[in-house]
Enzyme design. Structure first.
Site, PDB file in Angstrom:
ATOM      1  CE1 TYR A  67      -3.900  -2.081   0.021  1.00 32.95           C
ATOM      2  CE2 TYR A  67      -3.127  -3.047   2.318  1.00 32.95           C
ATOM      3  CZ  TYR A  67      -4.083  -3.096   1.000  1.00 32.95           C
ATOM      4  OH  TYR A  67      -5.051  -4.064   1.139  1.00 32.95           O
TER       5      TYR A  67
ATOM      6  CG  ASP B  16      -2.938 -12.613   6.468  1.00 34.89           C
ATOM      7  OD1 ASP B  16      -3.335 -13.591   6.142  1.00 34.89           O
ATOM      8  OD2 ASP B  16      -3.518 -11.485   6.442  1.00 34.89           O
TER       9      ASP B  16
ATOM     10  NE  ARG C 146      -4.562  -1.000   4.601  1.00 26.04           N
ATOM     11  CZ  ARG C 146      -3.958  -1.983   5.258  1.00 26.04           C
ATOM     12  NH1 ARG C 146      -4.745  -2.889   5.524  1.00 26.04           N
ATOM     13  NH2 ARG C 146      -2.768  -1.749   5.902  1.00 26.04           N
TER      14      ARG C 146
HETATM   15  C1  EUG Z   1      -4.602  -9.347   3.165  1.00 29.02           C
HETATM   16  C2  EUG Z   1      -5.636  -8.810   3.778  1.00 29.02           C
HETATM   17  C3  EUG Z   1      -5.854  -7.507   3.893  1.00 29.02           C
HETATM   18  C4  EUG Z   1      -5.099  -6.644   3.181  1.00 29.02           C
HETATM   19  C5  EUG Z   1      -3.959  -7.088   2.729  1.00 29.02           C
HETATM   20  C6  EUG Z   1      -3.629  -8.605   2.364  1.00 29.02           C
HETATM   21  C7  EUG Z   1      -3.999 -10.566   3.014  1.00 29.02           C
HETATM   22  C8  EUG Z   1      -3.242 -11.463   2.361  1.00 29.02           C
HETATM   23  C9  EUG Z   1      -8.045  -7.854   4.627  1.00 29.02           C
HETATM   24  O1  EUG Z   1      -7.184  -7.069   4.213  1.00 29.02           O
HETATM   25  O2  EUG Z   1      -5.365  -5.518   3.273  1.00 29.02           O
HETATM   26  C10 EUG Z   1      -3.029 -12.847   2.406  1.00 29.02           C
END
Ligand code: EUG
Length: 602
Positions: free
Chosen positions: A147, A207, A532
């Protein structure tokens, strides 16, 4: 991988606020070695350009300003960004630019970094920025990766690295089950601190565990325990406003007795009067220097997988999840992943499965998946249940009966799968233990960078299919493998795709940009908007939220201009431009696929 060999041990939390816990030292070392073994880019290259000054600020005025700031907060706490840029990797990451650059590496760079050591020094920095008209860009840890990372939206802005010196867990309240943290507290750190206190409390982690607890929450990130909505589970903030004034939200607006913090600051989010916490999330209206969070009392938990055989099962799976989630039978926000992720989460590279740069075909994915623990399937549902053993068993019976309606669905517990299967890491994440595992995605291509595309769709099979097909087609058009992770709640889905590209491949970067521009526009055409986005797509995304002559953005701009008349705080963040920059060609819109020049264009 030239130059990477010289790296020492990965810093631990004892050595650096952004380091890894000791329990993960060995794994971090291995992850780094794997990542760099797939790098052809040197660790750094000589800078092509001189130090990037803030826009409209002369060298002389900048020098004066830097001297003054050094005088105010210590010369070691202001660092010029004039050395070669190092992308590093997740744990040893830069605060000078976007490590996962999708434009030229030197484009989104700061002029300098400031390290305030206290709220007062943050206030002093803000007042200094106003005096000299220098845009500042606060980061907590700077791991908003995919991001924009630590990069300021305005090249030459001064990055305010809050985390380096403000990384204390200020309070853990075992009775109230809550904590208060500074910006530099990572999930790794908060977890370790709570273990040290031996309290039966969980944190909630995304994560990957290296992010800032505070930073992720104000960017409205999510995790995977029942407390996974990070912003919803915050309780109380302390905010430095763009004019340097200090504000507390929620019950914190009322002083406690004898100069103490209000005793219910971390107990009740809403307090009295307008609920203003929200305007400090995904905005540029203030710098959050303290934030409270609720912590979850620990409980028994059980993670599990369902697999489904056909790609076409997708609609039915989503329609089955909806009532289970609405009734809160599902314990957390589950992830629904396509089976291709079973390949990349192992840390293997695309070259291990496929020759050439074209996307893998469905047949190739099938052939590779057949040899993996879950076998040939299409969709993989990762869920977790919470409560007592008995209640978990009864929840699982209901869930099995529901998913059992899909012909050929299969159920797995961690004990059914090999020790190195991702479900074991998932079980940690879903019980609040921060890990590093998901980083292995980045071995997919050489010199991998990544971008998230993160739209929201209704939890309805038909809509889910519409958005999925649109995203599939766009990835195909631009030659990208598609890695969908759907975080499915009862009424909406965060449909996350991770666009992975080679940072040494200018054409691939340009295609990633075009892919993003197109999926944003096409999704908006159907009413699906991002929750986002990466810095460079914020204007376009903000522009899709344009109901009633963009009443929402006009409201944001009204607030921005009142709070930040000099336009110093994170101009352009989330598409909000202060008057000083607005309409002068800084905005990057849907047709801006060439982003080689970021700056005023008329
Ligand atoms: C993930 C989840 C997100 C995000 C970026 C990555 C998960 C990756 C729910 O938001 O903004 C496996």
């Amino acid at each position: 991988m030239a130059g990477h060999e010289a790296l020492g041990p990965v810093p631990t939390l004892d050595e650096k606020h952004s380091g890894t816990p000791k329990r993960l030292s060995k794994e971090a070392q291995e992850v780094r070695a794997r990542l760099f073994s797939n790098h052809t880019l040197p660790a750094s290259q000589p800078r092509k350009r001189a130090l990037r000054l803030p826009p409209g600020v002369s060298q002389e005025s900048f020098d004066t300003a830097v001297r003054e700031l050094r005088g105010a907060i210590g010369s070691g706490n202001v660092e010029l960004n004039d050395k070669p840029l190092v992308d590093g990797w997740y744990i040893e990451h830069p605060n000078t630019h976007d490590a996962y650059h999708i434009v030229d590496q030197e484009e989104l760079v700061s002029s300098a970094t400031v390290y305030p050591g206290s709220t007062e020094e943050v206030q002093a920095t803000v007042r200094w920025a106003n005096k000299f008209g220098i845009p500042i860009y606060p980061i907590s840890i700077g791991r908003n990766l995919g991001y924009g990372g630590a990069a300021p939206r305005i090249p030459g802005a001064v990055v305010v690295d809050l985390g380096r010196r403000m990384h204390k867990v200020l309070k853990v309240d075992g009775e109230n089950a809550s904590c208060v943290v500074e910006p530099g507290v990572t999930y790794f750190k908060l977890y370790e601190e709570i273990q040290k206190l031996n309290l039966p409390l969980w944190i909630d982690t995304p994560d990957l565990g290296g992010g800032s607890v505070l930073g992720n929450a104000i960017d409205r990130g999510v995790g995977y325990t029942p407390y996974g909505d990070h912003f919803a589970n915050h309780c109380g903030m302390e905010v430095v406003l763009p004019n340097g004034e200090l504000l507390r939200t929620g019950m914190g607006a009322m002083p406690g007795p004898n100069g103490t913090d209000n005793p219910t600051w971390q107990s009740f989010q809403h307090a009295f009067g307008p609920s203003i916490d929200g305007i400090f999330s995904q905005s540029n209206f203030g710098i959050v220097t303290k934030m409270g969070f609720h912590l979850m009392p620990e409980t028994e938990h059980q993670s599990y997988i369902f697999t489904f055989p056909r790609d076409e099962d997708f609609e039915q799976i989503v329609d089955i999840i909806r009532p289970l989630a609405q009734k809160r039978i599902l314990g957390n926000i589950p992830q629904l992943r396509h089976v291709i992720q079973e390949l990349n989460v192992t840390g293997k590279t695309k070259a291990d499965f496929h020759s050439g740069t074209q996307p893998m075909t469905r047949e190739e994915i099938r052939a590779a998946a057949s040899k993996m623990p879950l076998g040939d399937c299409s969709w993989v549902f990762y869920g977790t249940q919470y409560g007592t053993r008995e209640s978990i068993a009864s929840q699982l019976e209901t869930i099995k009966a529901s998913f059992g309606q899909v012909p050929g669905s299969k159920f797995y517990l961690p004990s059914d799968l090999p020790k190195d299967h991702y479900l074991h890491d998932r079980a940690l994440v879903c019980s609040g233990v921060p890990v590093l595992k998901e980083l292995d995605w980045l071995n997919w291509v050489p010199n991998a960078g990544h971008l998230f595309f993160s739209p929201i769709a209704p939890t309805r099979g038909k809509d889910a299919r519409t958005i999925h097909e649109l995203i599939v087609a766009a990835h195909k058009r631009h030659g990208f493998d598609l890695f969908p992770t759907l975080c499915v709640a009862g009424r909406e889905i965060h449909y996350i795709t991770n666009i992975i590209y080679n940072r040494a491949d200018a054409d691939m970067k340009a295609r990633a940009v075009r892919l993003m521009r197109e999926v944003i526009a096409e999704c908006a055409g159907k009413g699906f908007g991002e929750y986002r986005t990466h810095l460079l797509f914020a204007d376009q995304v903000a522009g899709t939220y344009n109901w009633n002559d963009s009443a929402f953005m006009r409201f944001n701009e009204t607030i921005k201009d009142v709070l930040d008349p000099n336009g110093i705080l994170a101009p352009g963040r989330n598409g909000i431009w202060p008057k000083r920059f607005r309409g002068k060609g800084w905005e990057l819109k849907a047709d801006d696929t060439d982003m080689s020049k970021i700056g005023p264009r008329l």
